[in-house]
Design an enzyme around this catalytic site. Structure first.
Site, PDB file in Angstrom:
ATOM      1  N   LYS A  67     -27.979 -15.884 -14.898  1.00 24.60           N
ATOM      2  CA  LYS A  67     -28.960 -15.313 -13.959  1.00 24.60           C
ATOM      3  C   LYS A  67     -28.249 -14.828 -12.729  1.00 24.60           C
ATOM      4  O   LYS A  67     -27.432 -15.558 -12.157  1.00 24.60           O
ATOM      5  CB  LYS A  67     -29.974 -16.410 -13.578  1.00 24.60           C
ATOM      6  CG  LYS A  67     -31.053 -15.942 -12.620  1.00 24.60           C
ATOM      7  CD  LYS A  67     -32.240 -15.379 -13.358  1.00 24.60           C
ATOM      8  CE  LYS A  67     -33.221 -14.649 -12.460  1.00 24.60           C
ATOM      9  NZ  LYS A  67     -32.810 -13.260 -12.146  1.00 24.60           N
ATOM     10  N   LYS A  91     -24.488 -21.714  -7.465  1.00 23.33           N
ATOM     11  CA  LYS A  91     -25.766 -21.680  -6.723  1.00 23.33           C
ATOM     12  C   LYS A  91     -26.917 -22.223  -7.569  1.00 23.33           C
ATOM     13  O   LYS A  91     -27.677 -23.082  -7.120  1.00 23.33           O
ATOM     14  CB  LYS A  91     -26.039 -20.219  -6.339  1.00 23.33           C
ATOM     15  CG  LYS A  91     -27.244 -20.012  -5.460  1.00 23.33           C
ATOM     16  CD  LYS A  91     -27.564 -18.509  -5.298  1.00 23.33           C
ATOM     17  CE  LYS A  91     -26.393 -17.702  -4.778  1.00 23.33           C
ATOM     18  NZ  LYS A  91     -26.732 -16.276  -4.566  1.00 23.33           N
ATOM     19  N   LYS A 103     -23.836 -11.779 -13.029  1.00 24.16           N
ATOM     20  CA  LYS A 103     -23.943 -10.756 -11.979  1.00 24.16           C
ATOM     21  C   LYS A 103     -23.617  -9.398 -12.571  1.00 24.16           C
ATOM     22  O   LYS A 103     -22.893  -9.307 -13.562  1.00 24.16           O
ATOM     23  CB  LYS A 103     -22.954 -11.037 -10.849  1.00 24.16           C
ATOM     24  CG  LYS A 103     -23.322 -10.360  -9.548  1.00 24.16           C
ATOM     25  CD  LYS A 103     -24.357 -11.194  -8.825  1.00 24.16           C
ATOM     26  CE  LYS A 103     -24.693 -10.670  -7.459  1.00 24.16           C
ATOM     27  NZ  LYS A 103     -25.394 -11.703  -6.676  1.00 24.16           N
ATOM     28  N   ASN A 218     -32.828  -6.813   3.623  1.00 24.92           N
ATOM     29  CA  ASN A 218     -34.010  -7.604   3.298  1.00 24.92           C
ATOM     30  C   ASN A 218     -33.859  -9.076   3.692  1.00 24.92           C
ATOM     31  O   ASN A 218     -34.709  -9.635   4.388  1.00 24.92           O
ATOM     32  CB  ASN A 218     -34.283  -7.446   1.794  1.00 24.92           C
ATOM     33  CG  ASN A 218     -35.451  -8.282   1.357  1.00 24.92           C
ATOM     34  OD1 ASN A 218     -36.528  -8.192   1.933  1.00 24.92           O
ATOM     35  ND2 ASN A 218     -35.246  -9.123   0.373  1.00 24.92           N
TER      36      ASN A 218
END
Ligand code: GLU
Length: 428
Positions: A67, A91, A103, A218
């Protein structure tokens, strides 16, 4: 500049050893499981075809499918994508998500492309990667210069290829295409929960705490907005074009509004009505990093705090909203100077946490309310913070060492369950 991937594995080896993680577990994490490189042909608006190098790295999937986001940036490289995928592995384990790490990236300056060229590029990426990603294998999401609309195009392309609805293939989608409420603010909100936990842990008084923000995308916007609402004083903000300073603190919403209108902070420096909204002094990005503030928030790219400027940083705390902003060499200098570096693998994990919630909602076909998303995000971030704070106290280590120790123990448990040398040699 040091190789970002070599830096990442050297850090992993050092912190893994310090946490007493078995060498064979560390060895398993020294290289990615698989990386796919591709060249994406994109028809440009003038009729010509350009080719963009692209990557997807599935670093490790012991704890679940890989992920992690996809980045569109001219500075992307295979080494950078691998480092980012390794950090995603740490993470996701650190905040206890049932995921491995991955990634992706494309070497492109998206600001030079038209909207239709970006759509073609996004669809071309998914065409190249469709056999490599999937709801049970590797789930992409937004990252630097990619957003919900791009995720929507990619989801649509994937679904056209597999000829069925499969929204869980990608997260960070627009709400109308299976996205989750609260995803766009999630990275900033998660970082805010971390800083709030830290404030309580260290007895920080919010009202007298000053903050400098490097990077106003963001994540940077949302964390600064929430911190300002809670009473922190945001005295400096920068983007790739420049930095602004105001001793009394900015109203983050107003600065954001101006940036949205002009597309860059430079718009803040203009004449007339806008300057009435945002009163400021200007400074350079380098000056911002060395400001006399309590908390420095790097929220842009990696390699921002290096051995060159680490000695000059005056902030007592660094809140790593970006991935990998502090190099290994810089971290050693900061540790000697007793600067608390709250690490990326904990601080910015709110984004992937709500991505996980989105994936769960897609698989259940049952959307959650914004309140549910926010409550569960807060609970997840709080328990991750507590686990890291406890590890830090037990081992008397840095925050990053503690976060790696929490993550690596979880990954090690998965790897060890599959058998180690100790097990196969029959010694136990
Ligand atoms: N790109 C974000 C990160 O670096 C989010 C990844 C995701 O949602 O999968 O954490």
């Amino acid at each position: 500049m040091s190789n970002v991937f070599e830096d990442a594995v050297a850090r992993l080896r050092g912190l893994g050893k310090a946490a007493g993680i078995a060498a064979e577990v560390i060895d398993a994490l020294m290289q990615p499981k698989a990386t796919l490189s591709a060249s994406l042909p994109v028809r440009m608006d003038d009729g010509s075809t350009r080719y963009f190098p692209a990557f997807r790295c599935r670093y490790n999937d012991v704890l679940g499918p890989a992920k992690g986001g996809i980045r569109f940036h001219p500075g992307v490289s295979a080494a950078e994508v691998k480092a980012l995928a390794l950090w995603m592995t740490i993470k996701n384990a650190c905040v206890d998500l049932p995921y491995g790490g991955g990634k992706g990236g494309v070497i492109v300056d998206p600001k030079q492309l038209s909207r239709m060229e970006i759509e073609r590029l996004s669809r071309a990426y998914m065409r190249a990667m469709a056999d490599f990603v999937g709801p049970d294998t590797d789930i992409p999401a937004p990252d630097v210069y990619t957003n919900a609309r791009i995720m929507g195009w990619m989801a649509d392309e994937y679904q056209a290829i597999v000829r069925r609805k499969a929204p869980a293939v990608i997260t960070g989608k627009p709400l109308g295409l299976g996205g989750s409420k609260g995803r766009s603010e999630a990275t900033g909100r998660g970082a805010f929960h971390v800083v709030e936990q830290y404030a309580e842990h260290t007895g920080l008084d919010r009202k007298s705490t000053t903050v400098a923000l490097q990077g106003f995308g963001n994540a940077g916007y949302h964390v600064a907005r929430l911190m300002q609402q809670a009473g922190y004083r945001i005295v400096a903000i920068s983007d790739s074009k420049g930095a602004i300073y105001k001793q009394d603190g900015f109203d983050v919403e107003s600065v954001y509004k101006v940036k949205q209108e002009s597309r860059q902070l430079k718009g803040v420096y203009c004449e007339g009505s806008v300057c009435e909204i945002v009163d400021h002094e200007t400074l350079t990005n380098a000056e911002l990093l060395e400001l006399e503030v309590d908390i420095l928030v790097p929220a842009a790219l990696e390699d921002v705090i290096t051995e060159k400027n680490a000695g000059a940083i005056k902030a007592k705390t660094i809140l790593e909203v970006a991935n990998g902003p502090t190099t290994l060499a810089a971290e050693q200098i900061l540790a000697e100077r007793e600067v608390d570096v709250l690490p990326d693998v904990l601080v910015n994990a709110g984004g992937v946490t709500v991505s996980y919630f989105e994936w769960v909602q897609n698989r259940q076909g049952y959307p959650w309310t914004l309140e549910t998303v926010r409550e569960r995000l807060e609970a997840q971030m709080e328990s991750a913070f507590c686990a890291v704070a406890e590890a830090r106290e037990t081992d008397a280590s840095t925050w990053r060492a503690a976060a790696y120790s929490v993550a690596l123990r979880r990954i090690a448990a998965g790897i060890e369950m599959q058998g180690t040398r100790e097990y196969f040699s029959g010694d136990n």
